[in-house]
Design an enzyme around this catalytic site. Sequence first.
Site, PDB file in Angstrom:
ATOM      1  N   GLU A 252     -12.889  25.386  -3.634  1.00  0.00           N
ATOM      2  CA  GLU A 252     -13.720  24.447  -2.864  1.00  0.00           C
ATOM      3  C   GLU A 252     -13.247  23.012  -3.126  1.00  0.00           C
ATOM      4  O   GLU A 252     -13.042  22.224  -2.210  1.00  0.00           O
ATOM      5  CB  GLU A 252     -15.198  24.591  -3.222  1.00  0.00           C
ATOM      6  N   ARG A 278      -5.101  -3.886  21.672  1.00  0.00           N
ATOM      7  CA  ARG A 278      -6.166  -4.901  21.648  1.00  0.00           C
ATOM      8  C   ARG A 278      -5.560  -6.265  21.318  1.00  0.00           C
ATOM      9  O   ARG A 278      -4.895  -6.416  20.271  1.00  0.00           O
ATOM     10  CB  ARG A 278      -7.199  -4.515  20.581  1.00  0.00           C
ATOM     11  N   GLN A 289      -1.159  -9.364   9.862  1.00  0.00           N
ATOM     12  CA  GLN A 289      -0.877  -8.576   8.661  1.00  0.00           C
ATOM     13  C   GLN A 289      -2.153  -7.940   8.072  1.00  0.00           C
ATOM     14  O   GLN A 289      -2.110  -6.833   7.535  1.00  0.00           O
ATOM     15  CB  GLN A 289      -0.211  -9.474   7.624  1.00  0.00           C
TER      16      GLN A 289
END
Length: 391
Positions: A252, A278, A289
């Site tokens: 798990e 964008r 940056q």
Amino acid sequence: MTSTDAAILGALLDEHHPRKVEASEWAHEHLRDPRLAERDASCSFWHDGWAALAERGALAMIADPDHGGSGLDLVDALLTWEGLGHGCTDDGLIFAATSQALTMQLTLDRFGSDLQKKEWLAKLTAGEAFGAFAMSELESGSDAFSLTTTATPVADGWRLDGTKAWVTLSPIADVLIIFATTDPSLGRWGITAFVVPSDTPGLTVGPNMPKMGMRTTPFAMVTLDNCVVPDDARMGAVGAGASIFSAAMEPERGFLLIGNLGALERVIDTAVAYARTREQFGTPIGSFQAVSHAIADMKVGHETARLLLYKAAALHQRGTPSMLAAAMSKLVASEAALRGALSAVDVHGARGYVTEYEIERDLRNAAGGVIYGGASGIQKNIIARMLGLPT
Ligand SMILES: Cc1cc2nc3c(=O)[nH]c(=O)nc-3n(C[C@H](O)[C@H](O)[C@H](O)COP(=O)(O)OP(=O)(O)OC[C@H]3O[C@@H](n4cnc5c(N)ncnc54)[C@H](O)[C@@H]3O)c2cc1C
């Protein structure tokens, strides 16, 4: 080099491994639910998606072929789940499948009696039954062995009393692995595991609890009140429950975050595409940056987590002790997924924050990873202990 070593190396080195890419493309085609936002809001499980996953064999991959499994190598199964996590935007569906396969089914496969396996495994691997794994209680989370659910011997069996907390898939489970103590004075050595059908009188599952993320995976409290089970419901010996639980936790811890890793890669893809198109101040935001470095950090986190996870898988597959690798894998993967999803919200600005663009859901889904399967503090304790530090 053996064929197993070659397969492991292939998974480690090739993040576009054909098995993973094929699973991602399949998920993109078959597991994109137009009603996902609605189901996320209403905390609804996607039964049709589950049926599609089951038909593809996603629940059967690592199970014993004698009980409906396909007996696939762990590494190949992980590549498939990683691809499914990348291609399917319903992270809760993939979390449900990997939880059932890696925690519940694998434990039943490894420690169940022939009778228990015969009764349940084929149905679980075929997706015809749901299974849950109930250890946590309200007062025993990280300190799992301090559980207070009791198993009292009665004629021909055991009476279970107590309440289990936060049990994934329990609202729809047909069968549960339940941990209880037969003698609280023995501490961890009093813990015993039981395989209990959900329709056993005295077992009540509470309502599906709304939660922050993974909202499409149902989970709930499970109450046991005078719940009598036969002795053949016992999994392993009386007092073997803590050892079974510890053995179940290793896969798990090591691998449950595989779907989150696939999802993180999807989040990175989305952030890169957005940052390239964008524009602000007359230039794509990816040329700043601050933005490009945030995305670079996401990628480094993803790659580091991926290498650790497949290393843990390689050790597990070879039968080499992998506790340290599994704890590091769980810690790094869960934190990389959470940090990466938070950065993605930042990169998308307000579009990252509103529900409409479905970016904020990735962040909510990633948050649970640092809690389930052992919280980050517990993974660090394991790592420190493995280094020989007193914890
Ligand atoms: C989405 C989800 C699904 C889950 N599914 C299941 C399931 O199917 N079955 C199941 O049995 N349980 C399940 N759980 C429960 C989960 O295993 C527990 O929430 C987890 O073990 C942490 O326990 P807790 O919530 O009681 O937190 P606590 O144990 O109270 O921990 C709270 C904080 O304290 C820190 N902490 C506690 N002890 C230590 C320590 N010794 N050293 C350092 N830090 C420490 C933890 O790191 C954490 O930050 C699920 C939980 C979630 C969120």
